[in-house]
Motif scaffolding. Structure first.
Motif, mmCIF file in Angstrom:
data_model
loop_
_atom_site.group_PDB
_atom_site.id
_atom_site.type_symbol
_atom_site.label_atom_id
_atom_site.label_comp_id
_atom_site.label_asym_id
_atom_site.label_seq_id
_atom_site.Cartn_x
_atom_site.Cartn_y
_atom_site.Cartn_z
ATOM 1 N N PRO A 53 -14.304 -11.174 4.368
ATOM 2 C CA PRO A 53 -13.610 -10.019 4.946
ATOM 3 C C PRO A 53 -12.660 -9.375 3.940
ATOM 4 O O PRO A 53 -12.146 -10.046 3.042
ATOM 5 N N SER A 54 -12.452 -8.097 4.087
ATOM 6 C CA SER A 54 -11.555 -7.360 3.200
ATOM 7 C C SER A 54 -10.155 -7.973 3.233
ATOM 8 O O SER A 54 -9.699 -8.450 4.270
ATOM 9 N N ASN A 55 -9.491 -7.964 2.088
ATOM 10 C CA ASN A 55 -8.121 -8.469 1.990
ATOM 11 C C ASN A 55 -7.310 -7.498 1.138
ATOM 12 O O ASN A 55 -6.918 -7.817 0.016
ATOM 13 N N LEU A 56 -7.085 -6.302 1.674
ATOM 14 C CA LEU A 56 -6.372 -5.264 0.930
ATOM 15 C C LEU A 56 -4.908 -5.638 0.760
ATOM 16 O O LEU A 56 -4.216 -5.920 1.736
ATOM 17 N N MET A 57 -4.459 -5.629 -0.491
ATOM 18 C CA MET A 57 -3.061 -5.914 -0.807
ATOM 19 C C MET A 57 -2.448 -4.646 -1.387
ATOM 20 O O MET A 57 -3.033 -4.009 -2.256
ATOM 21 N N VAL A 58 -1.263 -4.295 -0.875
ATOM 22 C CA VAL A 58 -0.553 -3.097 -1.311
ATOM 23 C C VAL A 58 0.697 -3.533 -2.063
ATOM 24 O O VAL A 58 1.472 -4.351 -1.564
ATOM 25 N N PHE A 59 0.884 -2.972 -3.254
ATOM 26 C CA PHE A 59 2.037 -3.282 -4.100
ATOM 27 C C PHE A 59 2.785 -1.979 -4.365
ATOM 28 O O PHE A 59 2.273 -1.099 -5.061
ATOM 29 N N ILE A 60 3.985 -1.863 -3.805
ATOM 30 C CA ILE A 60 4.826 -0.690 -4.008
ATOM 31 C C ILE A 60 6.022 -1.122 -4.855
ATOM 32 O O ILE A 60 6.653 -2.144 -4.554
ATOM 33 N N ASN A 61 6.314 -0.373 -5.899
ATOM 34 C CA ASN A 61 7.403 -0.699 -6.839
ATOM 35 C C ASN A 61 7.292 -2.132 -7.361
ATOM 36 O O ASN A 61 8.267 -2.887 -7.354
ATOM 37 N N PRO A 62 6.100 -2.527 -7.838
ATOM 38 C CA PRO A 62 5.933 -3.912 -8.284
ATOM 39 C C PRO A 62 6.657 -4.196 -9.595
ATOM 40 O O PRO A 62 6.805 -3.317 -10.435
ATOM 41 N N GLU A 63 7.101 -5.435 -9.723
ATOM 42 C CA GLU A 63 7.629 -5.893 -11.007
ATOM 43 C C GLU A 63 7.127 -7.310 -11.246
ATOM 44 O O GLU A 63 7.150 -8.150 -10.347
ATOM 45 N N ILE B 238 3.295 8.846 1.841
ATOM 46 C CA ILE B 238 2.995 7.634 1.065
ATOM 47 C C ILE B 238 1.948 6.801 1.804
ATOM 48 O O ILE B 238 1.011 6.270 1.190
ATOM 49 N N GLU B 239 2.072 6.695 3.126
ATOM 50 C CA GLU B 239 1.082 5.949 3.901
ATOM 51 C C GLU B 239 -0.298 6.593 3.780
ATOM 52 O O GLU B 239 -1.304 5.887 3.637
ATOM 53 N N ARG B 240 -0.349 7.930 3.806
ATOM 54 C CA ARG B 240 -1.626 8.645 3.633
ATOM 55 C C ARG B 240 -2.193 8.403 2.239
ATOM 56 O O ARG B 240 -3.403 8.215 2.064
ATOM 57 N N LEU B 241 -1.316 8.412 1.230
ATOM 58 C CA LEU B 241 -1.750 8.147 -0.135
ATOM 59 C C LEU B 241 -2.387 6.758 -0.226
ATOM 60 O O LEU B 241 -3.449 6.598 -0.824
ATOM 61 N N ILE B 242 -1.763 5.764 0.376
ATOM 62 C CA ILE B 242 -2.307 4.397 0.351
ATOM 63 C C ILE B 242 -3.675 4.362 1.037
ATOM 64 O O ILE B 242 -4.621 3.745 0.526
ATOM 65 N N ASP B 243 -3.801 5.041 2.170
ATOM 66 C CA ASP B 243 -5.098 5.103 2.866
ATOM 67 C C ASP B 243 -6.155 5.762 1.973
ATOM 68 O O ASP B 243 -7.285 5.273 1.873
ATOM 69 N N ASP B 244 -5.780 6.860 1.333
ATOM 70 C CA ASP B 244 -6.716 7.560 0.438
ATOM 71 C C ASP B 244 -7.097 6.672 -0.745
ATOM 72 O O ASP B 244 -8.266 6.642 -1.163
ATOM 73 N N MET B 245 -6.119 5.948 -1.286
ATOM 74 C CA MET B 245 -6.403 5.050 -2.403
ATOM 75 C C MET B 245 -7.403 3.976 -1.986
ATOM 76 O O MET B 245 -8.344 3.677 -2.734
ATOM 77 N N ALA B 246 -7.217 3.412 -0.802
ATOM 78 C CA ALA B 246 -8.133 2.367 -0.332
ATOM 79 C C ALA B 246 -9.536 2.927 -0.154
ATOM 80 O O ALA B 246 -10.517 2.329 -0.625
ATOM 81 N N GLU B 247 -9.651 4.070 0.483
ATOM 82 C CA GLU B 247 -10.970 4.662 0.686
ATOM 83 C C GLU B 247 -11.628 4.977 -0.660
ATOM 84 O O GLU B 247 -12.823 4.741 -0.849
ATOM 85 N N THR B 248 -10.847 5.477 -1.596
ATOM 86 C CA THR B 248 -11.353 5.815 -2.929
ATOM 87 C C THR B 248 -11.812 4.561 -3.668
ATOM 88 O O THR B 248 -12.893 4.540 -4.260
ATOM 89 N N MET B 249 -10.997 3.509 -3.626
ATOM 90 C CA MET B 249 -11.327 2.264 -4.322
ATOM 91 C C MET B 249 -12.606 1.641 -3.756
ATOM 92 O O MET B 249 -13.488 1.228 -4.505
ATOM 93 N N TYR B 250 -12.712 1.574 -2.436
ATOM 94 C CA TYR B 250 -13.897 0.962 -1.826
ATOM 95 C C TYR B 250 -15.149 1.791 -2.091
ATOM 96 O O TYR B 250 -16.235 1.243 -2.287
ATOM 97 N N ALA B 251 -15.019 3.101 -2.146
ATOM 98 C CA ALA B 251 -16.171 3.972 -2.390
ATOM 99 C C ALA B 251 -16.648 3.872 -3.835
ATOM 100 O O ALA B 251 -17.819 4.111 -4.118
ATOM 101 N N ALA B 252 -15.749 3.515 -4.758
ATOM 102 C CA ALA B 252 -16.068 3.562 -6.197
ATOM 103 C C ALA B 252 -17.230 2.668 -6.640
ATOM 104 O O ALA B 252 -18.044 3.138 -7.424
ATOM 105 N N PRO B 253 -17.395 1.435 -6.327
ATOM 106 C CA PRO B 253 -16.459 0.475 -5.746
ATOM 107 C C PRO B 253 -15.657 -0.219 -6.842
ATOM 108 O O PRO B 253 -16.133 -0.381 -7.965
#
Length: 167
Positions: free
Chosen positions: A69-79, A28-43
């Motif tokens: 500066p970047s302010n990455l926010m991670v939401f897991i199981n959000p409601e 899951i931590e790797r997935l979050i890292d990949d998501m961040a890299e993907t999002m920033y590359a898109a952008p």
């Protein structure tokens, strides 16, 4: 970390409902890292796991301006706990390249989620952050921006996406 392929409409995986994350594992931590890299590359300013074909209830957002500066926010199981107000404003989506449509959203909300560390937090949001949270939360339920426009705009978007797929 790796840049993943972002699914484009009408890929049926975008309609898949995401499943809750039971534990924060190294995967899951790797997935979050990949998501961040993907999002920033898109952008982009947000990305849901379902947009890269992963059916986990996770999305990330970074609405910092280019000169901030970047302010990455991670939401897991959000409601989303509550919503107030209503406004219509332009939205784009990485799964709909080149498409921007006016979408009706709440102006403010309160959300509860787990962060990357697994700890639960609550957050009050308004403005762009509230819009981004609602947009990404929709993705986790298989709801896309095309579902929030009228029939005529839906047809225009579908044609635009068909042309994009053919190019």
């Amino acid at each position: 970390m790796a840049i993943r392929t972002i699914l484009h409409y009408p890929d049926p995986r975008l309609r898949q409902k995401a499943q809750p994350v039971e534990r924060i594992t190294p995967e899951i931590e790797r997935l979050i890292d990949d998501m961040a890299e993907t999002m920033y590359a898109a952008p982009g300013v947000g990305l849901a796991a379902t947009q890269i074909g992963e059916a986990h209830r996770i999305f990330i957002i970074d609405i910092a301006a280019e000169d901030e500066p970047s302010n990455l926010m991670v939401f897991i199981n959000p409601e989303i706990l509550s919503k107030t107000g209503e406004e219509v404003g332009p939205e784009g989506c990485l799964s709909f390249p080149g498409v921007s449509e006016d979408i009706k959203r709440a102006t403010a909300l309160r959300v509860r989620a787990q962060g990357r560390d697994g700890k639960t937090f609550e957050l009050a949001a308004d403005g762009l952050l509230a819009v981004a949270i609602q947009h990404e939360h929709d993705h986790l339920d298989g709801v896309l921006m095309i579902d929030r426009v009228g029939m005529l705009k839906k047809r225009i978007i579908q044609r635009k996406m068909q042309k994009h797929a053919a190019s």
